[in-house]
Design an enzyme around this catalytic site. Structure first.
Site: not given
Ligand code: FES
Length: 124
Positions: A35, A104
């Protein structure tokens, strides 16, 4: 949408040890390749023990909750003990995470290990 366990929500809504330590003895930084979010971990070390630890996480709820949980697990531990905290330890402590959010949740343990590595490289 019961995606997150209660414990995750608790830490997300009321994160522990959030912030920055000026003049930290070790700083860890990891990015989430999926992400693009980033997490920083700051540690203060005395007599081989993590006296203080704080995090700055620019990420999602799971990343914030796991950072908070991890700092609680690591605080007061020796560096050797803290090094053994795994990604799974953090996730298990939180009652698990949705599969989509596992990447994450991995950031926290990785950033902790990175901060310890940074501290060790500076104190040689
Ligand atoms: Fe980026 Fe979870 S979506 S750390």
């Amino acid at each position: 949408m019961a995606l997150y366990s209660e414990k995750v929500m608790e830490h997300f809504k009321n994160p522990q040890n959030m912030g920055k330590i000026e003049g930290a003895d070790g700083v860890g930084k990891v990015g989430n390749v999926i992400c693009g979010d980033v997490m920083y971990i700051y540690i203060k070390v005395k007599d081989n023990v993590i006296e203080d630890i704080k995090f700055e996480t620019f990420g999602c709820a799971a990343a914030i909750a796991t950072s908070s949980m991890m700092t609680e697990l690591a605080k007061g531990k020796t560096l050797d003990e803290a090094e053994k905290i795994t990604r799974d330890d953090v996730a298990n402590e939180l009652g698990g995470l949705p599969p989509l959010k596992v990447h994450c949740s991995n950031l926290a343990a990785d950033a902790l290990h990175d901060a310890i590595k940074d501290y060790r490289s500076k104190s040689k």
